[in-house]
Design a protein around this motif. Structure first.
Motif, short mmCIF file in Angstrom:
data_model
loop_
_atom_site.label_atom_id
_atom_site.label_comp_id
_atom_site.label_asym_id
_atom_site.label_seq_id
_atom_site.Cartn_x
_atom_site.Cartn_y
_atom_site.Cartn_z
N ALA A 1 -7.93 2.30 -2.88
CA ALA A 1 -7.79 1.07 -3.67
C ALA A 1 -6.54 0.30 -3.28
N ALA A 2 -5.47 1.03 -2.93
CA ALA A 2 -4.23 0.37 -2.52
C ALA A 2 -4.42 -0.40 -1.22
N GLU A 3 -5.21 0.15 -0.31
CA GLU A 3 -5.49 -0.56 0.94
C GLU A 3 -6.29 -1.83 0.67
N ALA A 4 -7.23 -1.78 -0.28
CA ALA A 4 -8.00 -2.97 -0.64
C ALA A 4 -7.09 -4.04 -1.23
N LEU A 5 -6.16 -3.61 -2.08
CA LEU A 5 -5.23 -4.55 -2.68
C LEU A 5 -4.29 -5.13 -1.62
N GLN A 6 -3.84 -4.29 -0.69
CA GLN A 6 -2.99 -4.77 0.40
C GLN A 6 -3.71 -5.83 1.21
N ALA A 7 -4.98 -5.59 1.52
CA ALA A 7 -5.75 -6.56 2.30
C ALA A 7 -5.88 -7.89 1.56
N SER B 1 0.82 -1.21 0.00
CA SER B 1 0.00 0.00 0.00
C SER B 1 0.86 1.26 0.00
N GLU B 2 2.03 1.21 0.64
CA GLU B 2 2.89 2.39 0.69
C GLU B 2 3.62 2.62 -0.62
N LEU B 3 3.81 1.55 -1.40
CA LEU B 3 4.45 1.72 -2.69
C LEU B 3 3.69 2.72 -3.56
N PHE B 4 2.36 2.61 -3.56
CA PHE B 4 1.57 3.46 -4.45
C PHE B 4 1.63 4.94 -4.05
N SER B 5 1.75 5.20 -2.75
CA SER B 5 1.95 6.60 -2.34
C SER B 5 3.32 7.09 -2.77
N ALA B 6 4.33 6.22 -2.70
CA ALA B 6 5.66 6.60 -3.18
C ALA B 6 5.64 6.85 -4.68
N VAL B 7 4.85 6.07 -5.43
CA VAL B 7 4.73 6.27 -6.87
C VAL B 7 4.06 7.62 -7.16
N ILE B 8 3.05 7.97 -6.39
CA ILE B 8 2.42 9.29 -6.56
C ILE B 8 3.46 10.38 -6.38
N ASP B 9 4.28 10.27 -5.34
CA ASP B 9 5.31 11.28 -5.09
C ASP B 9 6.32 11.33 -6.23
N LEU B 10 6.70 10.16 -6.74
CA LEU B 10 7.66 10.12 -7.84
C LEU B 10 7.05 10.71 -9.11
N ALA B 11 5.78 10.40 -9.38
CA ALA B 11 5.12 10.94 -10.56
C ALA B 11 4.88 12.44 -10.44
#
Length: 411
Positions: free
Chosen positions: A310-316, A82-92
């Motif tokens: 959505a990332a939290e749902a995928l993490q779960a 779930s944290e990867l996707f927040s890091a991707v937002i920051d990178l993008a």
């Protein structure tokens, strides 16, 4: 790595979009802020002058950013999905070309995490933990639905790859390529090849309207040796790959919109000339202009929040570790498809609307503000939402589950 003072707009953006993370994540990822800011400061110039992001990706490799999900025992950060996707937002937000160029790499890491531990996973985790990255070579121009034109065959006691691939996003910057091909008897196989094999030629011929620096061009294989002669037969994707790769796109789009919001806020603040019929002589005090800035910022906030949900749902779903594409993964897929339906129209509108706040100077090529709309439009053409939205409706009305992994073939 030297710290850089952030602009007023960036500080305000941090307040608007700050998220609550575990302390360890905040401490580790915040250390990348100066690097991401350096990349962001160069992104418009890179777009205008067509500077491919070799240096940016090199620095991300050296910093450990590309090993975000690699287990700590192999030198990575071992952070949750779930944290990867927040890091991707920051990178993008810094540069969406760089973010998309690493999409296949993070997918490869996810594939390793799903596999049972073995000498194979140990070997690749060690490489990725040291900063090596992987690109992808799967899609082919005009390929058939059931067979790849690119082949893997035996030559001089080794497996070799021959053929050409379209859409090899990020491979020009990678150390390894994950290649999908067909054997002589038509079986689908996946394998790895060195980016530096003398028979591999990657051509930067991508000419799309957006994401122009992702090196999403053509790769030609001429007797390129399969690494360690290891072939994986059939569909070897991890069960949540569909949701993962599309959510990665949505995280990139959220980052693009966040960058657009920061840029429009800075441009309005610094703009000194208004139209004769404006509400104030300074755009920064004009309520209509401020409303546009707020709309773009709101689109960025909503997109980021939807991606996080959505990332939290995928993490779960991943945490269930049931080993197949079960009900929880299907639920996560549906979350992503619904997110896709909302995020693309919202962000395309926002990145077009921003021009209304700035006038004719916003269209100058040097401003590079058009890249935000172009980049989102280009990403939106990958796995288009029209098919995903139908799947959501079919599930709700008829109870039909989403189809499995799409066939990577003709483009």
């Amino acid at each position: 790595m030297l710290k850089r003072n952030r602009s007023v707009e960036q500080e305000r953006g941090a307040v608007l979009w700050e998220e609550a993370f575990p302390l360890q994540y905040t401490t580790e990822i915040s250390g990348y802020a100066p690097l991401l800011e350096d990349i962001r400061q160069q992104s418009a110039k890179a777009e205008v002058e067509r500077v491919l992001p070799f240096e940016a990706i090199k620095r991300l490799k050296q910093s450990g950013f590309t090993a975000l999900r690699v287990p700590a025992q192999y030198g990575g950060l071992g952070r949750p999905l779930s944290e990867l996707f927040s890091a991707v937002i920051d990178l993008a937000t810094a540069d969406s070309n760089v973010a998309q160029a690493l999409r296949a790499h993070f997918g490869f890491v996810e594939h390793l995490l799903f596999e049972q531990p073995s000498a194979y996973t140990d070997q690749w985790f060690e490489r990725v933990g040291k900063g090596e990255t992987a690109g992808a070579a799967a899609a082919e121009k005009g390929a058939g639905r059931d067979r790849f034109a690119t082949t893997v065959s035996r030559k001089n006691k080794h497996f070799v790859i021959n053929g050409s691939k379209f859409f090899t996003t990020g491979s020009l910057y990678a150390d390894w390529l994950t290649v999908t091909a067909s054997t002589e008897d038509g079986q689908t196989v996946k394998c790895l090849a060195s980016r530096h094999d003398p028979g591999l030629d990657i051509v930067d011929d991508w000419d799309g309207v957006g994401q122009r620096l992702t090196a999403s061009g053509t790769a030609h294989f001429q007797d390129v040796q399969v690494h360690d002669d290891i072939l994986r037969y059939g569909n070897t994707e991890f069960p949540y790959s569909q949701a993962f790769f599309q959510l990665y796109h949505l995280a990139t789009v959220a980052g693009i919109t966040q960058a657009a919001a920061l840029d429009i806020a800075g441009a309005v603040k610094n703009r000194k000339r208004a139209f004769s019929h404006a509400n104030h002589e300074l755009p920064a005090q004009d309520p209509q202009i401020l409303e546009i800035v707020g709309q773009v910022a709101s689109a960025a906030h909503a997109s980021r929040s939807i991606v996080r949900h959505a990332a939290e749902a995928l993490q779960a779903a991943v945490d269930k570790k049931d080993g197949d594409r079960g009900p929880d993964i299907i639920k996560a897929e549906l979350e992503v498809w619904q997110a896709q339906e909302i995020i693309f129209p919202l962000t395309l509108s926002a990145t077009s609307l921003l021009f209304d706040a700035l006038g004719g100077t916003a269209t100058l090529r040097g401003a590079a503000l058009d890249r935000y709309w172009r980049n989102i439009r280009t990403i939106g053409c990958h796995n288009p939402r029209v098919y995903r939205t139908r799947i959501v409706g079919d599930y709700l009305v008829n109870g039909n589950s989403p189809p499995g992994q799409w066939r990577v073939g003709a483009v």
